[in-house]
Design a protein around this motif. Structure first.
Motif, mmCIF file in Angstrom:
data_model
loop_
_atom_site.group_PDB
_atom_site.id
_atom_site.type_symbol
_atom_site.label_atom_id
_atom_site.label_comp_id
_atom_site.label_asym_id
_atom_site.label_seq_id
_atom_site.Cartn_x
_atom_site.Cartn_y
_atom_site.Cartn_z
ATOM 1 N N GLU A 64 -11.182 -36.557 98.848
ATOM 2 C CA GLU A 64 -9.906 -36.161 98.254
ATOM 3 C C GLU A 64 -8.982 -35.522 99.287
ATOM 4 O OE1 GLU A 64 -8.341 -33.177 94.709
ATOM 5 O OE2 GLU A 64 -10.301 -34.151 94.537
ATOM 6 N N LYS A 65 -9.561 -34.728 100.204
ATOM 7 C CA LYS A 65 -8.743 -33.999 101.176
ATOM 8 C C LYS A 65 -8.222 -34.897 102.287
ATOM 9 C CE LYS A 65 -8.888 -29.977 104.260
ATOM 10 N NZ LYS A 65 -9.729 -28.852 104.762
ATOM 11 N N TYR A 66 -9.065 -35.805 102.782
ATOM 12 C CA TYR A 66 -8.702 -36.574 103.978
ATOM 13 C C TYR A 66 -8.281 -38.015 103.698
ATOM 14 C CZ TYR A 66 -10.832 -32.691 106.490
ATOM 15 O OH TYR A 66 -11.135 -31.436 106.970
ATOM 16 N N ILE A 67 -8.481 -38.508 102.467
ATOM 17 C CA ILE A 67 -8.112 -39.898 102.179
ATOM 18 C C ILE A 67 -7.096 -39.987 101.044
ATOM 19 C CG2 ILE A 67 -8.981 -42.158 101.462
ATOM 20 C CD1 ILE A 67 -11.626 -41.497 102.765
ATOM 21 N N ILE A 68 -7.463 -39.475 99.856
ATOM 22 C CA ILE A 68 -6.622 -39.681 98.668
ATOM 23 C C ILE A 68 -5.350 -38.849 98.739
ATOM 24 C CG2 ILE A 68 -6.567 -39.641 96.165
ATOM 25 C CD1 ILE A 68 -8.502 -41.670 97.404
ATOM 26 N N ARG A 69 -5.486 -37.566 99.035
ATOM 27 C CA ARG A 69 -4.287 -36.710 99.072
ATOM 28 C C ARG A 69 -3.281 -37.171 100.130
ATOM 29 N NH1 ARG A 69 -2.894 -31.584 97.201
ATOM 30 N NH2 ARG A 69 -4.946 -31.390 96.228
ATOM 31 N N PRO A 70 -3.705 -37.501 101.366
ATOM 32 C CA PRO A 70 -2.714 -38.019 102.324
ATOM 33 C C PRO A 70 -2.007 -39.278 101.853
ATOM 34 C CG PRO A 70 -4.697 -37.336 103.480
ATOM 35 C CD PRO A 70 -5.000 -37.256 102.019
ATOM 36 N N LEU A 71 -2.718 -40.141 101.105
ATOM 37 C CA LEU A 71 -2.062 -41.334 100.563
ATOM 38 C C LEU A 71 -0.977 -40.958 99.570
ATOM 39 C CD1 LEU A 71 -5.107 -43.742 100.018
ATOM 40 C CD2 LEU A 71 -3.361 -43.859 101.807
ATOM 41 N N TYR A 72 -1.258 -39.978 98.717
ATOM 42 C CA TYR A 72 -0.255 -39.516 97.755
ATOM 43 C C TYR A 72 0.939 -38.888 98.476
ATOM 44 C CZ TYR A 72 -2.481 -40.325 93.228
ATOM 45 O OH TYR A 72 -2.988 -40.904 92.097
ATOM 46 N N VAL A 73 0.639 -38.098 99.522
ATOM 47 C CA VAL A 73 1.722 -37.451 100.273
ATOM 48 C C VAL A 73 2.565 -38.498 100.999
ATOM 49 C CG1 VAL A 73 2.222 -35.880 102.176
ATOM 50 C CG2 VAL A 73 0.459 -35.290 100.518
ATOM 51 N N LYS A 74 1.883 -39.499 101.578
ATOM 52 C CA LYS A 74 2.602 -40.553 102.298
ATOM 53 C C LYS A 74 3.471 -41.375 101.353
ATOM 54 C CE LYS A 74 1.801 -44.248 105.652
ATOM 55 N NZ LYS A 74 0.774 -45.024 106.408
ATOM 56 N N ALA A 75 2.973 -41.575 100.121
ATOM 57 C CA ALA A 75 3.755 -42.327 99.134
ATOM 58 C C ALA A 75 4.810 -41.456 98.455
ATOM 59 C CB ALA A 75 2.814 -42.917 98.079
ATOM 60 N N LYS A 76 4.859 -40.164 98.838
ATOM 61 C CA LYS A 76 5.836 -39.205 98.300
ATOM 62 C C LYS A 76 5.737 -39.080 96.773
ATOM 63 C CE LYS A 76 9.098 -39.911 102.091
ATOM 64 N NZ LYS A 76 10.486 -40.271 102.493
ATOM 65 N N VAL A 77 4.495 -39.065 96.296
ATOM 66 C CA VAL A 77 4.256 -38.858 94.868
ATOM 67 C C VAL A 77 4.254 -37.360 94.592
ATOM 68 C CG1 VAL A 77 2.637 -39.206 92.961
ATOM 69 C CG2 VAL A 77 2.896 -40.972 94.713
ATOM 70 N N PRO A 78 5.056 -36.854 93.688
ATOM 71 C CA PRO A 78 5.058 -35.413 93.391
ATOM 72 C C PRO A 78 3.718 -34.963 92.822
ATOM 73 C CG PRO A 78 6.367 -36.613 91.786
ATOM 74 C CD PRO A 78 6.019 -37.592 92.852
ATOM 75 N N LEU A 79 3.203 -33.837 93.328
ATOM 76 C CA LEU A 79 1.882 -33.355 92.923
ATOM 77 C C LEU A 79 1.991 -32.553 91.626
ATOM 78 C CD1 LEU A 79 0.399 -32.313 96.399
ATOM 79 C CD2 LEU A 79 0.052 -34.431 95.107
ATOM 80 N N THR A 80 2.218 -33.244 90.536
ATOM 81 C CA THR A 80 2.225 -32.615 89.220
ATOM 82 C C THR A 80 0.798 -32.572 88.678
ATOM 83 O OG1 THR A 80 2.614 -34.751 88.149
ATOM 84 C CG2 THR A 80 4.555 -33.475 88.802
ATOM 85 N N ASP A 81 0.618 -31.926 87.521
ATOM 86 C CA ASP A 81 -0.705 -31.862 86.914
ATOM 87 C C ASP A 81 -1.237 -33.258 86.599
ATOM 88 O OD1 ASP A 81 -0.679 -29.135 87.085
ATOM 89 O OD2 ASP A 81 0.051 -28.825 85.028
ATOM 90 N N LYS A 82 -0.345 -34.129 86.154
ATOM 91 C CA LYS A 82 -0.767 -35.491 85.808
ATOM 92 C C LYS A 82 -1.198 -36.261 87.050
ATOM 93 C CE LYS A 82 0.758 -39.525 83.161
ATOM 94 N NZ LYS A 82 1.880 -40.114 82.374
ATOM 95 N N SER A 83 -0.427 -36.128 88.144
ATOM 96 C CA SER A 83 -0.786 -36.833 89.381
ATOM 97 C C SER A 83 -2.055 -36.254 89.998
ATOM 98 C CB SER A 83 0.360 -36.761 90.384
ATOM 99 O OG SER A 83 0.629 -35.412 90.750
ATOM 100 N N LYS A 84 -2.277 -34.947 89.840
ATOM 101 C CA LYS A 84 -3.504 -34.333 90.350
ATOM 102 C C LYS A 84 -4.721 -34.853 89.593
ATOM 103 C CE LYS A 84 -1.529 -30.040 92.146
ATOM 104 N NZ LYS A 84 -1.473 -28.562 92.003
ATOM 105 N N ARG A 85 -4.577 -35.045 88.272
ATOM 106 C CA ARG A 85 -5.684 -35.606 87.502
ATOM 107 C C ARG A 85 -5.979 -37.049 87.941
ATOM 108 N NH1 ARG A 85 -3.224 -32.738 83.176
ATOM 109 N NH2 ARG A 85 -2.145 -34.645 82.480
#
Length: 429
Positions: free
Chosen positions: A75-96
């Motif tokens: 989650e720390k080194y693969i999934i989260r960077p992908l979300y950050v790179k795609a500029k997806v806002p880290l809301t509760d729904k996106s975190k789930r």
């Protein structure tokens, strides 16, 4: 007249609550002590029944606990960077969604590793076992011929062995006739129950695997609820100490068990490479045995090495000698170089306490106790050490053990070496 009534407001008194809680705990402890003392069998049966019922849940939490480090890394080194790179806002729904994707990747990765590993290992192990069963009479004949040839060249050894055979053969026949043969039916029944137990354990494992997915998805919530309970029961300082102790327990267990698994995998691979080079019979089978038993500290190399050496001895006595030397070298490498580098100071206890914890927990809980005994005792040792240091600090006494080794305390907070005291006494006289 109701107007003159006095409305009394209930006021919570923490002191009386603590007294009542203490009295309640004393009563519970007394009842528990009585049942342990006079009803041990029924209590142990009740505990076993409870554990049997709760085993899927226990399996689920254990699996989730072991998969958590892998999940965190993914989650720390693969999934989260992908979300950050795609500029997806880290809301509760996106975190789930992020957590769900991380769990999926973790499970798929673990299943692929297990499938590839066991796909390579299990067929070879099965073929080795089948070969041993089919050729067992040949191996026994080879071993007998080797032993007869060895004794023929050593008359003193032959005389000693014949004397032992003459002495213990009647006892062996008596044991077979009086103890083993009458209990064949019970042995078959026990084996049948063992097969049923294996299927039940597999079913519990499947249910536990499903439970572990839910636990991984809500692990922060469980951690938050545990912290809330700690701060509700204790004041802030004590609550912080409780949470700190649980973090120490977590780091000790995950550091030791995870490190031991990695260490055992490496030892198994090294053993397979070396046995393949020197041509040891059943290299994969004996390497698997060595790797699995290496998870047990201290006794693991002997538990796996002795039956493996006997297996090789039946096929080729000279290779058994080479294999024994190889295992001694590998275990020295593991104990002095590889093990300390991987495990480090994950337990913080001496070799004596390691041996003590393995014998104690292994005797009580069996194979599982031998694995978890060292980190469990390390936690108990640390907690007791903290309590003793706190009591010494309150009395104004030094906390270091070296201050008490070979010393006599004259007054509170002051100690002198025995030799110095003896010199002063001699000079006074």
């Amino acid at each position: 007249m109701i107007a003159g009534a006095v409305h009394m407001k209930f006021k919570f008194d923490k002191k009386y609550f603590c007294w009542g809680l203490t009295a309640f705990l004393v009563i519970v402890a007394s009842i528990l002590f009585y049942y342990i003392l006079f009803h041990r069998s029924s209590l142990s049966n009740g505990i076993r029944t409870f554990i049997s019922i709760a085993m899927p849940i226990i399996d689920g939490f254990v699996l989730a606990y072991l998969m958590t480090p892998v999940l965190n890394k993914i989650e720390k080194y693969i999934i989260r960077p992908l979300y950050v790179k795609a500029k997806v806002p880290l809301t509760d729904k996106s975190k789930r969604r992020m957590r769900g994707l991380s769990i999926l990747v973790t499970i798929v990765l673990i299943l692929i590793i297990c499938y590839e590993f066991f796909g390579l290992i299990i067929p070879e192990v099965v073929r080795s076992i089948q070969s041993i069963i089919f050729q067992f009479p040949i191996y026994i004949n080879n071993l007998t011929n080797w032993a007869l040839g060895l004794m023929k060249n050593n008359p003193d050894l032959e005389e000693t062995v014949n004397g032992l055979i003459t002495q213990y053969s009647p006892k062996l026949l008596e044991y077979l006739n009086t103890n083993l043969l009458p209990h064949i039916n019970e042995l078959v029944k026990t084996l049948s129950m063992s097969v049923l137990s294996i299927f039940k354990a597999l079913w519990n494992f499947v249910i536990g695997f499903i439970i572990s997915i839910y636990v991984l998805g809500s692990k922060e919530k469980f951690a938050g609820q545990a912290k809330k309970i700690a701060y509700a029961l204790f004041d802030r300082k004590t609550g912080n100490e409780v949470i700190s102790n649980f973090r120490f327990i977590h780091s000790t267990f995950i550091g030791f068990i995870g490190g031991k698994i990695v260490d055992s995998i490496i030892i198994g691979i090294i053993c397979f490479v070396c046995t393949s080079i020197i041509g040891t019979p059943y290299a994969i089978l004996v390497s698997v045995i060595i790797g699995v038993t290496n998870v047990i500290p201290f006794f693991g190399p002997w538990i796996g090495g002795i039956p493996s050496a006997l297996l090789v001895l039946m096929v080729d006595p000279m290779h058994a000698l080479y294999f024994t030397i190889l295992i001694l070298v590998i275990q020295q490498f593991d104990g002095n170089i590889l093990g300390p580098r991987i495990l480090g100071e994950s337990t913080g206890i001496s070799g004596f306490w390691v041996l003590f914890s393995i014998l104690l927990f292994g005797g009580v809980f069996g194979f599982v106790g031998m694995i978890i005994g060292v980190p469990t005792f390390a936690v108990i040792y640390r907690l007791l050490s903290d309590i003793i240091k706190t009591l010494l600090r309150k009395r104004g006494l030094p906390e270091e053990t070296s201050a008490y080794a070979g010393a006599v305390c004259l007054e509170e907070g002051h100690c002198k070496k025995k030799e110095v005291i003896a010199d002063e006494e001699i000079s006074d006289h």
